[in-house]
Design an enzyme around this catalytic site. Structure first.
Site, PDB file in Angstrom:
ATOM      1  N   CYS A  58       0.809  -1.222   0.000  1.00  0.00           N
ATOM      2  CA  CYS A  58       0.000   0.000   0.000  1.00  0.00           C
ATOM      3  C   CYS A  58       0.837   1.264   0.000  1.00  0.00           C
ATOM      4  CB  CYS A  58      -0.926   0.002   1.218  1.00  0.00           C
ATOM      5  SG  CYS A  58      -0.064   0.240   2.781  1.00  0.00           S
ATOM      6  N   ILE A 267      10.491  18.680  11.176  1.00  0.00           N
ATOM      7  CA  ILE A 267      11.299  17.633  11.814  1.00  0.00           C
ATOM      8  C   ILE A 267      10.580  16.331  11.537  1.00  0.00           C
ATOM      9  CG2 ILE A 267      12.056  16.706  14.017  1.00  0.00           C
ATOM     10  CD1 ILE A 267      12.005  19.517  15.128  1.00  0.00           C
ATOM     11  N   HIS A 362       2.830  13.175  16.746  1.00  0.00           N
ATOM     12  CA  HIS A 362       1.383  12.993  16.857  1.00  0.00           C
ATOM     13  C   HIS A 362       0.717  14.295  17.286  1.00  0.00           C
ATOM     14  CE1 HIS A 362      -2.236  10.476  17.525  1.00  0.00           C
ATOM     15  NE2 HIS A 362      -2.533  11.479  18.342  1.00  0.00           N
ATOM     16  N   ASP A 371      -6.244  10.370  18.098  1.00  0.00           N
ATOM     17  CA  ASP A 371      -6.845   9.722  19.272  1.00  0.00           C
ATOM     18  C   ASP A 371      -6.327  10.322  20.575  1.00  0.00           C
ATOM     19  OD1 ASP A 371      -8.564   7.803  18.180  1.00  0.00           O
ATOM     20  OD2 ASP A 371      -6.894   6.473  17.717  1.00  0.00           O
ATOM     21  N   SER A1093     -14.148 -21.760  -8.461  1.00  0.00           N
ATOM     22  CA  SER A1093     -13.920 -22.918  -7.584  1.00  0.00           C
ATOM     23  C   SER A1093     -13.549 -24.179  -8.331  1.00  0.00           C
ATOM     24  CB  SER A1093     -15.161 -23.218  -6.727  1.00  0.00           C
ATOM     25  OG  SER A1093     -15.610 -22.062  -6.090  1.00  0.00           O
ATOM     26  N   GLU A1265     -14.979 -20.579  -3.560  1.00  0.00           N
ATOM     27  CA  GLU A1265     -15.928 -19.483  -3.407  1.00  0.00           C
ATOM     28  C   GLU A1265     -17.017 -19.653  -2.347  1.00  0.00           C
ATOM     29  OE1 GLU A1265     -16.557 -17.561  -7.639  1.00  0.00           O
ATOM     30  OE2 GLU A1265     -16.827 -19.711  -7.704  1.00  0.00           O
TER      31      GLU A1265
HETATM   32  C1  FAD Z   1      -1.279   3.676   8.823  1.00  0.00           C
HETATM   33  C2  FAD Z   1      -1.500   4.735   9.861  1.00  0.00           C
HETATM   34  C3  FAD Z   1      -2.473   4.529  10.809  1.00  0.00           C
HETATM   35  C4  FAD Z   1      -2.718   5.499  11.767  1.00  0.00           C
HETATM   36  N1  FAD Z   1      -3.690   5.279  12.687  1.00  0.00           N
HETATM   37  C5  FAD Z   1      -3.931   6.209  13.635  1.00  0.00           C
HETATM   38  C6  FAD Z   1      -4.946   6.009  14.613  1.00  0.00           C
HETATM   39  O1  FAD Z   1      -5.622   4.985  14.620  1.00  0.00           O
HETATM   40  N2  FAD Z   1      -5.150   6.992  15.506  1.00  0.00           N
HETATM   41  C7  FAD Z   1      -4.409   8.132  15.512  1.00  0.00           C
HETATM   42  O2  FAD Z   1      -4.650   8.972  16.351  1.00  0.00           O
HETATM   43  N3  FAD Z   1      -3.458   8.349  14.613  1.00  0.00           N
HETATM   44  C8  FAD Z   1      -3.205   7.410  13.673  1.00  0.00           C
HETATM   45  N4  FAD Z   1      -2.232   7.644  12.746  1.00  0.00           N
HETATM   46  C9  FAD Z   1      -1.517   8.925  12.767  1.00  0.00           C
HETATM   47  C10 FAD Z   1      -0.256   8.818  13.599  1.00  0.00           C
HETATM   48  O3  FAD Z   1      -0.591   8.764  14.951  1.00  0.00           O
HETATM   49  C11 FAD Z   1       0.592  10.052  13.331  1.00  0.00           C
HETATM   50  O4  FAD Z   1       0.921  10.025  11.977  1.00  0.00           O
HETATM   51  C12 FAD Z   1       1.846  10.022  14.146  1.00  0.00           C
HETATM   52  O5  FAD Z   1       1.590  10.048  15.486  1.00  0.00           O
HETATM   53  C13 FAD Z   1       2.766  11.174  13.754  1.00  0.00           C
HETATM   54  O6  FAD Z   1       4.016  10.991  14.388  1.00  0.00           O
HETATM   55  P1  FAD Z   1       5.384  10.974  13.592  1.00  0.00           P
HETATM   56  O7  FAD Z   1       6.479  10.912  14.567  1.00  0.00           O
HETATM   57  O8  FAD Z   1       5.385   9.896  12.580  1.00  0.00           O
HETATM   58  O9  FAD Z   1       5.285  12.355  12.863  1.00  0.00           O
HETATM   59  P2  FAD Z   1       6.129  12.905  11.639  1.00  0.00           P
HETATM   60  O10 FAD Z   1       5.469  12.503  10.378  1.00  0.00           O
HETATM   61  O11 FAD Z   1       7.546  12.540  11.767  1.00  0.00           O
HETATM   62  O12 FAD Z   1       5.945  14.458  11.871  1.00  0.00           O
HETATM   63  C14 FAD Z   1       4.674  15.023  11.882  1.00  0.00           C
HETATM   64  C15 FAD Z   1       4.741  16.529  12.101  1.00  0.00           C
HETATM   65  O13 FAD Z   1       5.152  16.813  13.424  1.00  0.00           O
HETATM   66  C16 FAD Z   1       6.246  17.687  13.434  1.00  0.00           C
HETATM   67  N5  FAD Z   1       7.114  17.336  14.566  1.00  0.00           N
HETATM   68  C17 FAD Z   1       7.482  16.102  14.927  1.00  0.00           C
HETATM   69  N6  FAD Z   1       8.210  16.152  16.051  1.00  0.00           N
HETATM   70  C18 FAD Z   1       8.308  17.447  16.397  1.00  0.00           C
HETATM   71  C19 FAD Z   1       8.944  18.133  17.462  1.00  0.00           C
HETATM   72  N7  FAD Z   1       9.612  17.489  18.406  1.00  0.00           N
HETATM   73  N8  FAD Z   1       8.828  19.467  17.512  1.00  0.00           N
HETATM   74  C20 FAD Z   1       8.149  20.135  16.553  1.00  0.00           C
HETATM   75  N9  FAD Z   1       7.549  19.545  15.523  1.00  0.00           N
HETATM   76  C21 FAD Z   1       7.613  18.219  15.449  1.00  0.00           C
HETATM   77  C22 FAD Z   1       6.912  17.470  12.106  1.00  0.00           C
HETATM   78  O14 FAD Z   1       7.645  18.582  11.767  1.00  0.00           O
HETATM   79  C23 FAD Z   1       5.738  17.229  11.204  1.00  0.00           C
HETATM   80  O15 FAD Z   1       5.211  18.441  10.771  1.00  0.00           O
HETATM   81  C24 FAD Z   1      -1.957   6.699  11.779  1.00  0.00           C
HETATM   82  C25 FAD Z   1      -0.955   6.891  10.822  1.00  0.00           C
HETATM   83  C26 FAD Z   1      -0.723   5.916   9.868  1.00  0.00           C
HETATM   84  C27 FAD Z   1       0.335   6.138   8.842  1.00  0.00           C
HETATM   85  S1  FES Z   2       3.404  -1.382   1.975  1.00  0.00           S
HETATM   86 FE1  FES Z   2       1.604  -1.408   3.171  1.00  0.00          FE
HETATM   87  S2  FES Z   2       2.407  -0.853   5.096  1.00  0.00           S
HETATM   88 FE2  FES Z   2       4.090  -0.582   3.813  1.00  0.00          FE
END
Ligand code: FAD
Ligand code: FES
Ligand code: FES
Length: 1333
Positions: A58, A267, A362, A371, A1093, A1265
């Site tokens: 995906c 970041i 997050h 969440d 099938s 099926e």
């Molecule tokens: C497949 C999938 C399923 C998900 N399911 C859920 C779910 O069920 N519930 C839910 O709530 N969320 C869900 N999410 C969202 C997920 O929680 C957020 O994408 C994640 O928490 C972001 O964190 P990261 O470290 O990856 O952020 P990044 O992508 O690394 O950064 C996100 C943003 O935050 C900024 N940032 C990061 N750290 C700092 C810092 N220290 N200071 C200032 N800025 C900062 C970055 O600059 C950027 O703009 C899902 C995401 C995916 C991909």
């Molecule tokens: S290819 Fe689906 S999670 Fe990475």
């Protein structure tokens, strides 16, 4: 898009040469000097390092196919952290100093396979095998951290991995072998284990307790020895301890702050927010700052007097662990917020995302459906920020969440940590969420709620409520809370609160995401739950002052039944007289099982890049119905690497091909008739270049009228494909005159996406002489690929050879559309004399290829008061989409199978295929029967309600009995149907459980249970003799080894395994002596499509025939030298072709369209939450009559996998289209197939003892099926539960529930005071976000 280069990726430390040092697998030490900041680990592994075991499913973190294990050494704590991660979202520059273990590193057939790989394979946990490396990596990583995990840990670890084939049960079985107490639920209720007690405290079913041979033998498994695991590379440890001077790694916060001076640079922590935005939404960041875990301040965990401070760099998984530890140590009154956060951290995304995503990322992302943010906001958390100017603190409040500039981070500022205060006495915090699927699905609505009463009193002193999913960001119901301060916690306050909240958090009818009334209802249903929960705690704290709840209402607070999974499979062992070396009837592991688990199984896109290879990307229509005024290719053609753009002009004279009834165009540049239609195709040196250029093709459209999207619109416009289908038996009109009652009704059923894990993939390779071409493709129908490619290239079929090694799931979706795309790809390859590859991204695949037909069924039933149905008049309308494709055949099958298991003495069924402006729908497992069967069963359910009888009674009453005749006058012997029904009744303890369900329902107001059983008669056959033929080629080489080739495609069902079993029996030689290389038009010409099938049936007969022919020819030689070996006897090979004779005459409505019938029955029990619409499948029992199974392990796998796919179809899989005909649901984040959490808590599958011999292959039956339809037992169980809820609320009228029966439909059907309270929009007063098609 930034150009590749390290300078821009690590602008923080200018002037340093950029190096990435990391360990991949056991032995590969990778130093990458020119890291492209946009390169993710997945393409790097697959294309650069040729490690193709890690799969693309995906690209957005939603499927888990790309799971790898990341290990990092922390020089401060001196600890190594192993965690699973999605390689598709991991920028390689974030991997500096990390060790990456891929499936190749875990084990291989060349060295030693790992116990995880062995057990998943031997427990039959693989079918197509495409998800398997990801599954293996998730389990492997768990075992690295917990060598003896609990079942909870196991199911949690698999929460981020999707499998479309197996139904998960065998994978769970494999995992259980690592648990200390394998097989047990480990949640001893009343001191009794689940294995010792029946569900609902009923005695266990009798039959199921009888021993049945096991599908695998644990005794032969390799032991798990943690000391044998790969060690963390010492050089990386040394590097971490003593960072080399000239690498661009942020070691200190100061360095990071310097980098952050660039205001445009985000970041990137986990990249789970930034990554998908770049990939799917075209976000552009000229500079990114990639951090790993080294900065101490960002990983801080501080316990202070007033609360906990958590570093922003901690992963969500680490936060979960820390909170779990804290709540053990502190009194509950202090940890209210932590408990609430933990609840959501348990379901937030999958394990991989939780390990990658950071707390800071997050919070700062501020996603509308976050969440955690609603909880952090109501929990009065503060954010500790830092910039070069210094530190400051801001509250995580509504202003911050709505990105109000005065309350937001300033440019150059970073989030260092978060203070999460302890809760106080008389303060209560709760978390609520409802999603389409229980786990790993973004919330539709979520909420954090907090109330503080102050000492005693019961008067609200503080109240905070925040919601996610109902606006562009987290929304706080601030005014409502303000107005409720000072009020006592009682029913009047509840009523006032609901009205205030609905007033303040208003959602317009057109709100993005749709489900508006459901969301409004959830807003107040959640508050009601909070009200009840707090009331209950108040009662325990002060029973005198707070009388609390009636027992009946307490059910609102309990979680849905969720004991750990367990299941049984019961099949008949082979005749003891059968020779031990004869494999027929034995549970032989899938031939490729071990290769699936080691990642060695090769799929189309795993083939190495060829010299001069080009990549092809499609440009598709963005309008549902429009004239194309102009297409401007100039910008796209001018981009670097672009070689060509194939248009309709190039294909002049060959731009259409007729597979079935009507020719279909390959490319359309004049008038488009759906969004996603292929317009042209860009050919470029690389995938990235082709895809970038495809975005630059400019198309000007002139919209045309009408745009027909829904079945109702098609009926209004009389927009049907030619060829109504009609079946009539008896005299329906006359019968209506004599019946006691007549009922009319209708049901709408949504479509379904195939969601095969391997997207459409093809590689066309010109051979350079005589216009020959090899096409390697993931297809169910090589002969069709050969024909369409030959026609497009204007060469005879003998010049084009199509090869299919294996397919990573197909389910009907790799037939027609695959052919069209392969023809265009081959055209480009031929034109340029270079190999061309085309691999669809998940989103493109879902957009272009269509899926199962949505249906509208209208019925009129005439019946007697005792439940006998004497007349049934049914109309089927299927939404065929913009071209005919296989729609007429789907419709035809639906009409022929409308009777399901019932003898309706007078029956009329008519069907129309609607022509609409949606992508053309096509074959999908079950081919019209899952829709047709649901319509019939729904009618029966309604008849039962009218008669005041249970649906099961009416089903039994109307079922075929013994020898009878179908509506098309084919003879049917229904003995085994009745037998399956009776066995299923007994095995499921139906009667006892029915009583228990009623008792539960009378004692619980907000939770209801439902029980339903459905029978199955699935006729097997293609309706024409020509389509029921197959051929095989068996070579016996001079060394005595045998090569079997046949026309069937291995797409997970294990057909190759079965064919080797057949050859082994017939030639009386061990299976190890027989090999099967794949399917090709070169070895078996003119083979039929693999589907319906019949693949094993037909090809098996051909293999059997071929082997027998060979034996016959060799008999004189063998008889002369009976003690000789195969090597002595052979010098010969044979092709053989065998099949069934089937036919149907639509003029007379008579025929013998099917070869035989598969019978079965399934009983399911569910529990629903009336306040949220959530449901849990507690238990399913399936009994199937499959004749003499050739391989019970594969057959159980087919039944379970199909059942779970059907369960998804009828309950959670929901395609959403915009009113303009654009498919919104284009990936696992929006479209939810069942995950491991959806598997029934108990799943029992049993085969009827074989009773009849037939002319099928060893009297076996095809099973690919039928199981899909049995998923509707869950639909009707939910129906039963909803009816119980409505009856209790005095709603006794008819109940109309459409499919899929999603949380939204369940909640809205359980009408109550809350559904009455919500504002309703005038229909037609707004344009909804999505429309049901
Ligand atoms: C497949 C999938 C399923 C998900 N399911 C859920 C779910 O069920 N519930 C839910 O709530 N969320 C869900 N999410 C969202 C997920 O929680 C957020 O994408 C994640 O928490 C972001 O964190 P990261 O470290 O990856 O952020 P990044 O992508 O690394 O950064 C996100 C943003 O935050 C900024 N940032 C990061 N750290 C700092 C810092 N220290 N200071 C200032 N800025 C900062 C970055 O600059 C950027 O703009 C899902 C995401 C995916 C991909
Ligand atoms: S290819 Fe689906 S999670 Fe990475
Ligand atoms: S085996 Fe899991 S997707 Fe096919």
């Amino acid at each position: 898009m930034p150009s590749p280069g390290c300078c821009r990726s690590v602008a923080a430390l200018p002037g340093c040469p950029h190096r990435l040092a990391s360990e991949v697998c056991p032995c590969l030490h990778v130093i990458e000097k020119n890291v492209d900041p946009e390169t993710m680990l997945l393409p790097y592994l697959r294309k650069k390092l040729q490690l193709t075991g890690t799969k693309y499913g995906c690209g957005g973190g939603g499927c888990g196919a790309c799971t790898v294990m990341i290990s990092r050494y922390n020089p401060i704590t001196k600890r190594i952290r192993h965690y699973p991660a999605n390689a598709c979202l991991l920028p390689i520059c974030s991997l500096h100093g990390a060790a990456v273990t891929t499936v190749e590193g875990v084990g291989s057939t060349k060295a030693r396979i790992h116990p995880v790989q062995e057990r998943v394979a031997k427990c039959h946990g693989t079918q197509c095998g495409f998800c398997t490396p990801g599954m293996v990596m998730s389990i492997y990583t768990l075992l690295r951290n917990h060598p003896e995990p609990t079942l909870d840990q196991l199911t949690d670890a698999l929460g981020g991995n999707l499998c479309r084939c197996t139904g998960y049960r065998p994978i769970i079985d494999a995992c259980k072998t690592f648990c200390k107490t394998s097989g047990c639920c480990q949640s001893k209720e009343n001191g009794v284990c689940c294995l010792d007690q029946g569900i609902n405290e009923l005695p266990e079913f009798e039959e199921g307790n009888k021993t049945s041979p096991k599908l695998f033998s644990e005794e032969e498994f390799l032991p798990l020895d943690p000391t044998q695991e790969l060690i963390f590379p010492p050089e990386l440890m040394i590097m971490a301890e003593k960072q080399p001077q000239r690498t661009r790694v942020f070691l200190t916060l100061k360095e990071l702050l310097e980098a952050k001076e660039n205001p445009q640079a985000p970041i990137v922590m986990g990249n789970t927010s930034v990554g998908p935005e770049v990939r799917f939404k075209g976000a552009f960041h000229p500079v990114i700052i990639s951090l790993n875990e080294c900065i101490e301040e960002l990983s801080v965990v501080n316990h202070a007097d007033d609360g906990l401070t958590l570093g922003a760099g901690l992963s969500l998984a680490q936060v979960k662990e820390i909170l779990a530890e804290v709540i053990q140590k502190l009194p509950e009154e202090k940890t209210q917020t932590y408990h609430a956060l933990l609840k959501h951290l348990g379901t937030l995304a999958g394990c991989q995302i939780r390990n990658m995503a950071s707390l800071g990322g997050h919070i700062v992302s501020r996603h509308l459906d976050s969440d955690l943010n609603p909880l952090l906001a109501v929990g009065n958390c503060t954010l500790n920020l830092l910039s070069k100017e210094g530190e400051r603190q801001i509250p995580l409040n509504e202003q911050f969440l709505t990105k109000c500039p005065s309350a937001d981070l300033k440019p150059g500022e970073i989030l260092v940590s978060v203070n999460i205060p302890y809760s106080r006495k008389w303060e209560f915090v709760s978390a609520f969420r409802q999603a389409q699927r229980q786990q790993n699905a973004l919330a539709i609505v979520n909420s954090g709620m907090r109330v503080f009463f102050g000492e005693g009193g019961g008067i609200i002193r503080e109240l905070s409520i925040a919601y996610g999913g109902v606006g562009p960001t987290t929304i706080c119901a601030k005014n409502s809370c303000q107005k409720l301060i000072g009020r006592p916690w009682n029913e009047e306050m509840l009523d006032a609160a609901c009205r205030l909240i609905l007033d303040e958090v208003s959602l317009p009818g057109w709100a993005p995401g749709g489900k508006v009334e459901f969301k409004r209802t959830l807003l107040i249903s959640f508050f009601f739950k909070f009200y009840l929960k707090v009331s209950q705690i108040l009662k325990t704290m002060d029973p005198v002052r707070y009388p609390g709840l009636a027992d009946k209402y307490e059910s609102a607070l309990e979680d849905l039944h969720s004991r750990n999974h367990w299941g049984t499979s019961k099949y008949q062992d082979v005749d003891p007289k059968q020779l031990p070396q004869d494999p027929i009837g034995r549970p032989i592991m899938h031939l490729s099982g071990i290769k699936h688990t080691t990642g060695e199984a090769i799929y189309c896109d795993d083939m190495p890049v060829l010299d001069g290879e080009l990549f092809l990307a499609f440009v598709t229509s963005s309008r549902a119905h429009a004239e194309i005024v102009s297409i401007d290719l100039s910008e796209a053609l001018s981009l670097p690497g672009v070689v060509d753009i194939v248009t309709e002009e190039d294909l002049r004279g060959v731009n259409s091909f007729c597979l079935l009834i009507e020719p279909e165009k390959l490319l359309e540049t004049q008038e488009v008739s759906c969004v996603g239609q292929l317009v042209c195709a860009v050919v470029a040196d690389s995938e990235v270049q082709a895809k970038q250029a495809a975005k630059k093709v400019k198309i000007v459209y002139q919209d045309l009228e009408p745009v027909i999207l829904t079945i109702e619109e098609a009926i209004r416009h009389h927009s049907f494909f030619q060829g109504e289908r009609k079946l009539e038996y008896g005299n329906v009109d006359e019968a209506f005159k004599v019946v006691d009652q007549i009922l009319e009704g209708e049901i709408h059923m949504g479509g379904q996406e195939h969601f095969y894990m391997e997207t459409q993939s093809m590689l066309a390779v010109p051979k350079g002489e005589d216009q020959e071409m090899d096409v390697y493709v993931s297809s169910q129908f090589p002969k069709y690929i050969q024909d369409i490619v030959a026609a497009t290239l204007k060469v005879p079929a003998n010049k084009i050879m199509c090869h299919v090694k294996r397919v990573g799931g197909a389910f009907g979706g790799k037939v027609t559309k695959t052919g069209i795309m392969a023809a265009i790809t081959a055209f480009a390859a031929n034109k340029h004399g270079r190999p061309v590859r085309c691999i669809l991204e998940r989103g493109e695949d879902m957009l272009i290829t269509g899926g199962r037909h949505p249906y509208l069924g209208k019925y009129k039933a005439g019946f007697m008061n005792d439940g006998r149905i004497l007349a049934l008049d049914v109309e089927h309308y299927c939404n065929g989409g913009s071209t005919l494709d296989e729609s007429l055949f789907v419709l035809e099958t639906g009409v022929l199978k409308v009777d399901n298991a019932y003898k309706f003495p007078n029956l009329r069924c008519q069907g129309w295929a609607c022509k609409t402006n949606l992508p053309s729908n096509t074959a999908l497992r079950g081919f019209g029967f899952p829709q047709s069967g649901l319509i019939t069963e729904n009618c029966i359910t309604e008849v039962a309600a009218k008669c005041g009888l249970s649906p099961e009674k009416v089903r039994m009453m109307n079922m075929y009995k013994e020898i009878d005749q179908t509506p098309y006058k084919q003879e049917i012997d229904a003995t085994n149907l009745i037998q399956c029904w009776k066995e299923c009744m007994a095995m499921s303890s139906y009667s006892l459980r029915k009583v228990a369900v009623e008792k539960f329902n009378s004692e619980n107001y907000w939770k209801k249970k439902g029980l339903a059983m459905v029978p199955l008669k699935f006729p097997v056959g293609f309706g024409s003799t020509a389509a029921c033929q197959a051929a095989a080629l068996v070579h016996i080489y001079l060394d005595g080894s045998v090569l079997v080739t046949h026309g069937g495609i291995e797409m997970g069902q294990g057909v190759h395994t079965k064919m080797i079993q057949v050859a082994s029996r017939e030639l009386r030689m061990p299976m190890s002596n027989v090999h099967l290389r794949g399917t090709s038009t070169e070895t078996v010409p003119n083979a039929n499509v693999s589907g319906a099938s019949l693949v094993a049936d037909l090809n098996g007969l051909a293999v059997k025939d071929a082997c027998q022919t060979l034996l016959k020819r060799l008999e004189p030689i063998i008889s002369k030298n009976p003690k000789g070996t195969w090597k002595d006897w052979v010098r010969i090979n044979s092709v053989s072709s065998r099949g069934y004779e089937t036919h149907m005459n639509w003029e007379t409505g008579e025929g013998h369209p099917f070869e035989y019938f598969v019978f079965g029955a399934a009983c399911s029990e569910v529990e629903i939450d009336c306040l949220t619409g959530a449901h849990k499948n507690i238990r399913t029992d399936i009994v199937m009559d499959i004749g003499h199974s050739i391989n019970p392990a594969l057959d159980v796998g087919q039944i379970e996998g199909a059942f779970i796919q059907g369960m998804g179809l009828y309950t959670i899989e929901e395609l959403k289209y915009s009113p303009q005909g654009v498919l919104y649901t284009r990936g696992p984040d929006q479209y939810k197939i069942p995950a491991v959490s959806d598997v029934p808590t108990e799943l029992h599958v049993s085969f009827l003892p074989p009773s009849q011999n037939s002319n099928t292959l060893y009297s076996s039956k095809g099973l690919g099926e039928p199981g899909v339809f049995l998923g509707c037992s869950v639909f009707f169980a939910i129906h039963d539960a909803v009816r119980a809820a409505r009856q209790e609320r005095g709603l006794l009228g008819p109940l109309k529930l459409d499919s899929p029966l999603t949380p939204e439909k369940i909640r809205m059907a359980c009408e109550d005071k809350f559904t009455k309270m919500i504002p309703r929009d005038e229909p037609g007063s707004y344009v909804p976000w999505n429309i049901p098609v």
